[in-house]
Design a protein around this motif. Structure first.
Motif, PDB file in Angstrom:
ATOM      1  N   GLY A 146       0.809  -1.229   0.000  1.00  0.00           N
ATOM      2  CA  GLY A 146       0.000   0.000   0.000  1.00  0.00           C
ATOM      3  C   GLY A 146       0.835   1.268   0.000  1.00  0.00           C
ATOM      4  N   GLU A 147       0.291   2.294   0.644  1.00  0.00           N
ATOM      5  CA  GLU A 147       0.922   3.608   0.636  1.00  0.00           C
ATOM      6  C   GLU A 147       2.122   3.697   1.567  1.00  0.00           C
ATOM      7  OE1 GLU A 147      -0.028   6.403  -1.262  1.00  0.00           O
ATOM      8  OE2 GLU A 147      -1.073   4.787  -2.281  1.00  0.00           O
ATOM      9  N   THR A 148       2.133   2.889   2.629  1.00  0.00           N
ATOM     10  CA  THR A 148       3.156   3.038   3.661  1.00  0.00           C
ATOM     11  C   THR A 148       4.555   2.828   3.100  1.00  0.00           C
ATOM     12  OG1 THR A 148       1.565   2.223   5.292  1.00  0.00           O
ATOM     13  CG2 THR A 148       3.867   2.296   5.951  1.00  0.00           C
ATOM     14  N   PHE A 149       4.740   1.806   2.301  1.00  0.00           N
ATOM     15  CA  PHE A 149       6.091   1.535   1.810  1.00  0.00           C
ATOM     16  C   PHE A 149       6.548   2.617   0.838  1.00  0.00           C
ATOM     17  CE2 PHE A 149       4.768   0.025  -2.350  1.00  0.00           C
ATOM     18  CZ  PHE A 149       5.927   0.098  -3.115  1.00  0.00           C
ATOM     19  N   LYS A 150       5.626   3.200   0.088  1.00  0.00           N
ATOM     20  CA  LYS A 150       5.993   4.283  -0.834  1.00  0.00           C
ATOM     21  C   LYS A 150       6.499   5.490  -0.056  1.00  0.00           C
ATOM     22  CE  LYS A 150       2.606   3.034  -4.440  1.00  0.00           C
ATOM     23  NZ  LYS A 150       1.988   1.891  -3.759  1.00  0.00           N
ATOM     24  N   ILE A 151       5.782   5.865   0.992  1.00  0.00           N
ATOM     25  CA  ILE A 151       6.189   7.002   1.812  1.00  0.00           C
ATOM     26  C   ILE A 151       7.515   6.716   2.497  1.00  0.00           C
ATOM     27  CG2 ILE A 151       5.556   8.371   3.836  1.00  0.00           C
ATOM     28  CD1 ILE A 151       2.623   8.022   3.001  1.00  0.00           C
ATOM     29  N   ALA A 152       7.707   5.480   2.942  1.00  0.00           N
ATOM     30  CA  ALA A 152       8.954   5.116   3.619  1.00  0.00           C
ATOM     31  C   ALA A 152      10.148   5.231   2.683  1.00  0.00           C
ATOM     32  CB  ALA A 152       8.853   3.693   4.180  1.00  0.00           C
ATOM     33  N   LEU A 219       9.363   9.345  -6.317  1.00  0.00           N
ATOM     34  CA  LEU A 219       7.916   9.233  -6.509  1.00  0.00           C
ATOM     35  C   LEU A 219       7.561   8.702  -7.884  1.00  0.00           C
ATOM     36  CD1 LEU A 219       5.160   9.853  -5.161  1.00  0.00           C
ATOM     37  CD2 LEU A 219       5.257  12.089  -6.273  1.00  0.00           C
ATOM     38  N   VAL A 220       8.261   9.160  -8.911  1.00  0.00           N
ATOM     39  CA  VAL A 220       7.919   8.760 -10.276  1.00  0.00           C
ATOM     40  C   VAL A 220       8.107   7.257 -10.476  1.00  0.00           C
ATOM     41  CG1 VAL A 220      10.211   9.129 -11.248  1.00  0.00           C
ATOM     42  CG2 VAL A 220       8.207   9.393 -12.712  1.00  0.00           C
ATOM     43  N   VAL A 221       9.037   6.656  -9.726  1.00  0.00           N
ATOM     44  CA  VAL A 221       9.234   5.204  -9.811  1.00  0.00           C
ATOM     45  C   VAL A 221       8.202   4.471  -8.955  1.00  0.00           C
ATOM     46  CG1 VAL A 221      10.847   3.324  -9.347  1.00  0.00           C
ATOM     47  CG2 VAL A 221      11.687   5.490 -10.283  1.00  0.00           C
ATOM     48  N   SER A 229      -3.551   5.325  -8.431  1.00  0.00           N
ATOM     49  CA  SER A 229      -3.675   6.746  -8.740  1.00  0.00           C
ATOM     50  C   SER A 229      -2.310   7.393  -8.601  1.00  0.00           C
ATOM     51  CB  SER A 229      -4.692   7.425  -7.802  1.00  0.00           C
ATOM     52  OG  SER A 229      -4.262   7.334  -6.455  1.00  0.00           O
ATOM     53  N   GLY A 230      -2.209   8.623  -9.072  1.00  0.00           N
ATOM     54  CA  GLY A 230      -0.933   9.316  -9.043  1.00  0.00           C
ATOM     55  C   GLY A 230      -0.401   9.529 -10.452  1.00  0.00           C
ATOM     56  N   LEU A 231       0.511  10.479 -10.594  1.00  0.00           N
ATOM     57  CA  LEU A 231       1.055  10.785 -11.913  1.00  0.00           C
ATOM     58  C   LEU A 231       1.832   9.612 -12.498  1.00  0.00           C
ATOM     59  CD1 LEU A 231       2.260  14.449 -11.273  1.00  0.00           C
ATOM     60  CD2 LEU A 231       0.345  13.724 -12.703  1.00  0.00           C
ATOM     61  N   GLY A 232       2.568   8.899 -11.643  1.00  0.00           N
ATOM     62  CA  GLY A 232       3.300   7.731 -12.130  1.00  0.00           C
ATOM     63  C   GLY A 232       2.366   6.653 -12.643  1.00  0.00           C
ATOM     64  N   TYR A 233       1.267   6.433 -11.940  1.00  0.00           N
ATOM     65  CA  TYR A 233       0.269   5.466 -12.402  1.00  0.00           C
ATOM     66  C   TYR A 233      -0.340   5.910 -13.725  1.00  0.00           C
ATOM     67  CZ  TYR A 233      -4.268   3.118 -12.645  1.00  0.00           C
ATOM     68  OH  TYR A 233      -5.371   2.414 -13.075  1.00  0.00           O
ATOM     69  N   LEU A 234      -0.617   7.205 -13.855  1.00  0.00           N
ATOM     70  CA  LEU A 234      -1.158   7.739 -15.102  1.00  0.00           C
ATOM     71  C   LEU A 234      -0.198   7.489 -16.260  1.00  0.00           C
ATOM     72  CD1 LEU A 234      -3.404   9.549 -16.445  1.00  0.00           C
ATOM     73  CD2 LEU A 234      -1.911  11.493 -15.933  1.00  0.00           C
ATOM     74  N   MET A 235       1.084   7.705 -16.030  1.00  0.00           N
ATOM     75  CA  MET A 235       2.089   7.478 -17.074  1.00  0.00           C
ATOM     76  C   MET A 235       2.231   6.001 -17.404  1.00  0.00           C
ATOM     77  SD  MET A 235       4.858  10.192 -15.567  1.00  0.00           S
ATOM     78  CE  MET A 235       6.192   9.560 -16.596  1.00  0.00           C
ATOM     79  N   PHE A 236       2.148   5.146 -16.393  1.00  0.00           N
ATOM     80  CA  PHE A 236       2.258   3.703 -16.622  1.00  0.00           C
ATOM     81  C   PHE A 236       1.094   3.190 -17.461  1.00  0.00           C
ATOM     82  CE2 PHE A 236       1.492  -0.722 -15.223  1.00  0.00           C
ATOM     83  CZ  PHE A 236       2.695  -1.276 -15.608  1.00  0.00           C
TER      84      PHE A 236
END
Length: 281
Positions: A146-152, A219-221, A229-236
């Motif tokens: 989920g979100e926790t590992f991304k923020i970490a 963030l982009v990775v 959701s998110g810009l990276g998801y939009l690009m993917f």
């Protein structure tokens, strides 16, 4: 009544000194105009538009700037872009704040204490040697997908340059200031507040600028890993459908975020470190 007459030699000397002062102020980094930083990006956009209009670029690979603008308008109108932008900003903000707090706290603990340096600095240097993105599989196992590992991960990307530069600035305080503080009888708290912290601020701001940039790079990775959701998801998603215009929209927004955040940090730096320009002038 006595009248003072300035000789030509004295007037010339005063003019030379005034000219040197004006020159130093013009050459000072703090005197650069913020708008001047836009010259390079604007030139790139102009060359891109000229090449597109001349038919030198493949529209399928690199769409024209006006195509990208229309795509951004369409995505904003249907609500896709605002949602993704807010999601990305939220992730970056949480990760950056955690990384900033950790970097400053660890740098102070390590830079102001020999015991702290023995316990902290080696661990941070080890963390620095490990590619941060290589920690993603391990963090997914620990924290879930989920979100926790991304923020970490963003927090790790941010705290390392802040720690390194702040710690280096703390360790580089001139020993003469320490001797002066002893002569003046300053307490340790006043010494840290009046000498150590101001002396470390230039290094801290260097690390802060690197940390801000790192938060967007991470963030982009991360937004392309099991995100919804998110810009990276939009690009993917755009990559899967061959929508290069959507990919460019995401990249340009990331670039704008990076430029704006870096400019904000530089503005704060100029305000906080205004005393350096006063001394240099």
């Amino acid at each position: 009544m006595t009248t003072t007459v300035s000789t030509p030699a004295a007037v010339t000397a005063d003019e030379d000194e005034a000219h040197r002062v004006r020159r130093r102020r013009r050459l000072s980094p703090g005197r650069r105009l913020p708008a001047a930083r836009l010259a390079g990006p604007v030139l790139v956009v102009v060359l891109w538009a000229v090449a597109s209009a001349a038919g030198q670029l493949d529209p399928g690979a690199i769409p024209a700037p006006w195509t990208v603008v229309r795509t951004a308008g369409r995505l904003w109108a249907d609500g896709t872009l605002p949602t993704d932008v807010l999601t990305s900003l939220e992730r970056a903000a949480y990760g950056f704040l955690i990384g900033l707090t950790a970097g400053v706290a660890l740098a102070l603990a390590s830079g102001l204490s020999r015991v702290g340096e023995a316990l902290i600095d080696g661990t941070v240097q080890l963390n620095r040697a490990i590619p941060t993105l290589g920690l993603i599989p391990l963090f997914i196992l620990w924290l879930g997908i989920g979100e926790t590992f991304k923020i970490a991960i963003i927090a790790i990307v941010v705290y390392i340059p802040i720690y390194l530069n702040t710690h280096a600035a703390l360790s580089g305080i001139d020993s003469r200031y320490v001797e002066l503080a002893e002569v003046q009888g300053l307490s340790k708290f006043r010494f840290v507040r009046q000498i150590v912290v101001p002396g470390a601020l230039p290094g801290f701001f260097v690390g802060l600028r690197l940390g801000v940039t790192g938060s967007w790079l991470g963030l982009v990775v991360l937004e392309q890993i099991n995100a919804t959701s998110g810009l990276g998801y939009l690009m993917f998603q755009a990559q899967n459908y061959g929508q290069s215009d959507v990919i460019l929209v995401g990249l340009l927004i990331y670039g704008v975020f990076g430029l704006v955040s870096d400019s904000v940090v530089r503005l704060i730096e100029r305000r906080v470190l205004a005393w350096r320009r006063t001394l240099s002038s």
